[in-house]
Scaffold this motif. Structure first.
Motif, PDB file in Angstrom:
ATOM      1  N   VAL A  36      36.097  34.311  33.349  1.00 25.43           N
ATOM      2  CA  VAL A  36      35.737  34.287  34.774  1.00 25.43           C
ATOM      3  C   VAL A  36      34.728  33.190  35.061  1.00 25.43           C
ATOM      4  CG1 VAL A  36      34.475  35.575  36.547  1.00 25.43           C
ATOM      5  CG2 VAL A  36      36.287  36.696  35.252  1.00 25.43           C
ATOM      6  N   ILE A  52      39.678  41.518  35.615  1.00 23.36           N
ATOM      7  CA  ILE A  52      39.416  40.438  36.568  1.00 23.36           C
ATOM      8  C   ILE A  52      39.199  40.958  37.994  1.00 23.36           C
ATOM      9  CG2 ILE A  52      40.376  38.339  37.598  1.00 23.36           C
ATOM     10  CD1 ILE A  52      39.355  38.090  34.678  1.00 23.36           C
ATOM     11  N   MET A  54      35.824  39.745  39.804  1.00 26.14           N
ATOM     12  CA  MET A  54      35.965  38.798  40.915  1.00 26.14           C
ATOM     13  C   MET A  54      35.859  39.492  42.276  1.00 26.14           C
ATOM     14  SD  MET A  54      36.208  35.739  39.732  1.00 26.14           S
ATOM     15  CE  MET A  54      36.941  34.789  41.064  1.00 26.14           C
ATOM     16  N   CYS A  89      43.486  34.383  42.205  1.00 21.58           N
ATOM     17  CA  CYS A  89      43.539  35.336  41.102  1.00 21.58           C
ATOM     18  C   CYS A  89      44.787  36.208  41.162  1.00 21.58           C
ATOM     19  CB  CYS A  89      42.311  36.251  41.133  1.00 21.58           C
ATOM     20  SG  CYS A  89      40.734  35.389  41.032  1.00 21.58           S
TER      21      CYS A  89
END
Length: 317
Positions: free
Chosen positions: A87, A114, A118, A142
């Motif tokens: 990340v 993730i 995020m 993403c």
């Protein structure tokens, strides 16, 4: 009549014998020439032959439309901070003035992290071309299996279903135009790693490891796997290299000192950089505000950005 038939059979057998002996003679001659001329390079030719056999039936690599470079972040085992590194490296690459667009693909089907790191939730929309549209935060596009299932829902799939999911994440996402796609690989050296390495061209792999001996053993296996599938290893990130007390800044080598550096020397690789074991790194990722964007002037964030710059320079060579 029978005599004539026997004559034809005998003459046929004689002809077969003659051709057989001739072929054996030719084979022996060829073999003799081969072994005489290849005495010094037999092992090399055997290795090439084995590589050819191993490559049979493998899928042809097809680039992901619109993606210039794919960088995979991998580790031989879990618990070494691979996803946190992926990340922050994606954000560090995006911070470069020469990079316009960066994507981040979460290939850890069983344990996608993730979305939380995020700070992204929800299901991806579908384009007119029936492709999933990535979710975006901090300027990073993403995609993760975590967008398609509930956060607490376990993914209890066998290998074939996992491989199908990976294929969809690679081929059925509308990434647009990306300079870099960073792939957060699952830990280990199994089906997913092989499938990704054999299906798409990869510009380079980054190996994440702590200095601990046990982690280094698995990190070495990970690097060797990429060598076997002809993926260049850009280098090793020594994560949790030192514990830095947030109150007094005293440093302690909890997992050992310079273990990854010694591994890099032994394998002819480079150390891309050291990342300390610091509470700010953990807290910011848990909060969905990675340290590269939440505290860019910190020494921890600068360490990630410095590694990202090395990745860019090595990929562009």
């Amino acid at each position: 009549m029978m005599a004539a038939v026997r004559g034809l059979v005998v003459s046929g057998l004689n002809a077969v014998r003659s051709r057989t002996f001739l072929q054996w003679g030719r084979l022996n001659s060829v073999a003799a020439v081969f072994f005489c001329s290849a005495a010094g390079s037999h092992e090399e030719k055997l290795k090439r032959r084995q590589a050819e056999v191993m490559s049979r039936g493998l899928p042809k690599q097809k680039p992901i439309p619109g993606v210039k470079h794919v960088v995979v972040v991998a580790s031989g085992k879990g618990g070494v901070g691979k996803s946190t590194t992926a990340v922050n490296l994606a954000l560090g690459i995006a911070a470069s003035h020469h990079v316009k667009a960066v994507g981040l693909l979460d290939a850890d089907i069983y344990g996608p992290s993730i979305p939380r790191m995020m700070n992204l939730k929800g299901n991806p929309e579908v384009s007119d071309g029936n492709l999933m549209i990535p979710l975006v935060n901090y300027g990073i596009q993403c995609m993760s299996m975590g967008f398609l299932v509930e956060e607490t829902t376990p993914i209890v799939w066998r290998g074939l279903m996992v491989m199908s999911a990976i294929e969809r994440l690679l081929r059925q996402v509308d990434w647009g135009e990306l300079d870099y796609l960073v792939i957060d690989m699952p830990p280990g050296t199994g089906d997913v790693q092989l499938s990704i390495s054999q299906n798409i061209p990869i510009s380079g792999a980054v190996i994440v490891s702590t200095p601990q001996d046990i982690a280094l053993l698995d990190a070495r296996r990970g690097a060797e796997m990429f060598h076997k599938v002809n993926v260049p290893v850009l280098g090793i990130v020594q994560n949790m290299s030192v514990f830095r007390c947030p109150k007094c800044d005293h440093e302690t080598h909890i997992f050992g000192a310079d273990g990854a550096r010694q591994l890099a020397v032994a394998m002819g690789l480079v150390i891309l950089g050291d990342i300390p074991l610091h509470i700010n790194i953990r807290e910011t990722c848990d909060a969905g505000k990675p340290i590269v964007v939440s505290d860019p002037e910190s020494s921890e964030a600068k360490a990630y950005v410095g590694i990202a710059q090395q990745i860019i320079s090595r990929v562009s060579k």
